[in-house]
Design an enzyme around this catalytic site. Structure first.
Site, PDB file in Angstrom:
ATOM      1  N   LYS A 141       0.829  -1.201   0.000  1.00 44.74           N
ATOM      2  CA  LYS A 141       0.000   0.000   0.000  1.00 44.74           C
ATOM      3  C   LYS A 141       0.868   1.257   0.000  1.00 44.74           C
ATOM      4  O   LYS A 141       0.533   2.252  -0.637  1.00 44.74           O
ATOM      5  CB  LYS A 141      -0.932   0.011   1.214  1.00 44.74           C
ATOM      6  CG  LYS A 141      -1.870   1.226   1.291  1.00 44.74           C
ATOM      7  CD  LYS A 141      -2.807   1.326   0.088  1.00 44.74           C
ATOM      8  CE  LYS A 141      -3.698   2.561   0.112  1.00 44.74           C
ATOM      9  NZ  LYS A 141      -4.801   2.488   1.073  1.00 44.74           N
ATOM     10  N   LYS A 151      -0.562  10.926   6.429  1.00 44.72           N
ATOM     11  CA  LYS A 151      -0.325   9.749   7.273  1.00 44.72           C
ATOM     12  C   LYS A 151       0.367   8.656   6.461  1.00 44.72           C
ATOM     13  O   LYS A 151       1.357   8.059   6.902  1.00 44.72           O
ATOM     14  CB  LYS A 151      -1.652   9.233   7.836  1.00 44.72           C
ATOM     15  CG  LYS A 151      -1.519   8.017   8.739  1.00 44.72           C
ATOM     16  CD  LYS A 151      -2.857   7.324   8.962  1.00 44.72           C
ATOM     17  CE  LYS A 151      -3.286   6.565   7.720  1.00 44.72           C
ATOM     18  NZ  LYS A 151      -4.469   5.702   7.938  1.00 44.72           N
TER      19      LYS A 151
END
Length: 292
Positions: free
Chosen positions: A176, A244
């Site tokens: 990811k 993030k």
């Protein structure tokens, strides 16, 4: 492919969790739902909405939450999943983490859960955005034991078009991170192109038509293009979440001893966007930062 067998719950019925839940229910799989704000779970219009994580304890628990601390907080206490699994007599539950989390932290979390409580943790971050979730064509990047992932694959198939296992728990989140370099880079590149075109007085619809017809075409352009035309950056994948992800990428890069100059530049750009007060906007709103 054989159908999914076993009880399943979904925790976190936000912008991604809600369409995932609807696709699972459309696949005729009974689903238990819990959300911190019950109204959002009730708005799904199906499944069994329960009052606590303990009541949601099932053989498979899918979590669609912002980060790992929110997942870890579901486990302890009288209302927690651990108590719920014990009460239900579920000895070997599978906890799926669909949020984007630190690969290092989730690997440690998985080891602790298996050693202390017999809980198998599978990290399975998603790509495709809310549109992909609604259309049931998400890409799922999976890390976890092969047998656990094999058992989950029919369930994942109800809301995804691509499921690939990359290794042990944590590998999905590393994949990811790779994905998010491309997403953040593409969003920012398109925002820069739109900013340049706008300052030159070009028609952004025509600009995007040209981009969509050539090598610059992308799923990001398909999903986000209207935002630059309409100057609408509300909702969607927030800049805070993008940063993030970029912080996780920096963590992985440091651990691997690799220099990622583009990712570092993107990290700085999104820090600037958030500092300007635009952190809750869709990450396409980096356009505003570029023009400021």
């Amino acid at each position: 492919m054989p159908g999914f067998r076993g009880s399943v719950a979904l925790i976190g019925t936000g912008p991604m969790g809600a369409p995932i839940a609807r696709n699972i229910l459309a696949g005729h799989v009974p689903l238990t739902l819990w959300n911190r704000t019950p109204e959002k779970a009730l708005a799904i219009g199906g499944g069994t909405v329960v009052a606590t994580p303990a009541a949601a304890a099932s053989e498979v628990v899918l979590t669609v939450l912002p980060d790992l601390p929110q997942v870890a907080a579901l486990l302890p206490g009288e209302d927690g999943l651990l108590k719920g699994w014990k009460t239900a007599g579920i000895e070997h539950p599978v906890l799926v983490i669909h949020g984007t989390v630190s690969p290092v932290a989730v690997a440690e979390f998985a080891d602790d859960c298996l050693r202390h409580w017999g809980v198998t943790v599978v990290d399975a971050p998603l790509s495709g955005g809310t549109i992909g979730a609604e259309e049931g064509r998400l890409s799922i990047m999976v890390g976890g034991p092969p047998e656990a992932v094999e058992g989950l694959t029919p369930l994942f198939g109800l809301y995804s078009s691509t499921v690939v296992r990359f290794g042990r728990t944590g590998a999905g989140s590393t994949m990811k991170a790779c994905n998010q370099i491309v997403v953040a880079g593409t969003v920012t590149a398109l925002a820069e192109a739109m900013a340049l075109a706008s300052t030159a007085g070009l028609d952004l619809e025509k600009v995007q038509a040209i981009l969509a017809g050539g090598l610059a075409s992308s799923e990001v352009l398909r999903q986000k293009g209207h935002r630059w035309i309409e100057q609408d950056f509300e909702g969607g994948g927030s800049a805070k979440n993008q940063l993030k992800d970029l912080n996780f990428i920096a963590e992985i890069a440091a651990a691997r001893g690799i220099n990622l100059p583009l990712a570092a530049c993107l990290q700085s750009s999104f820090e600037e966007m958030i500092a300007a007060g635009d952190g809750d906007m869709d990450h396409a709103g980096i356009y505003r930062t570029i023009l400021s």
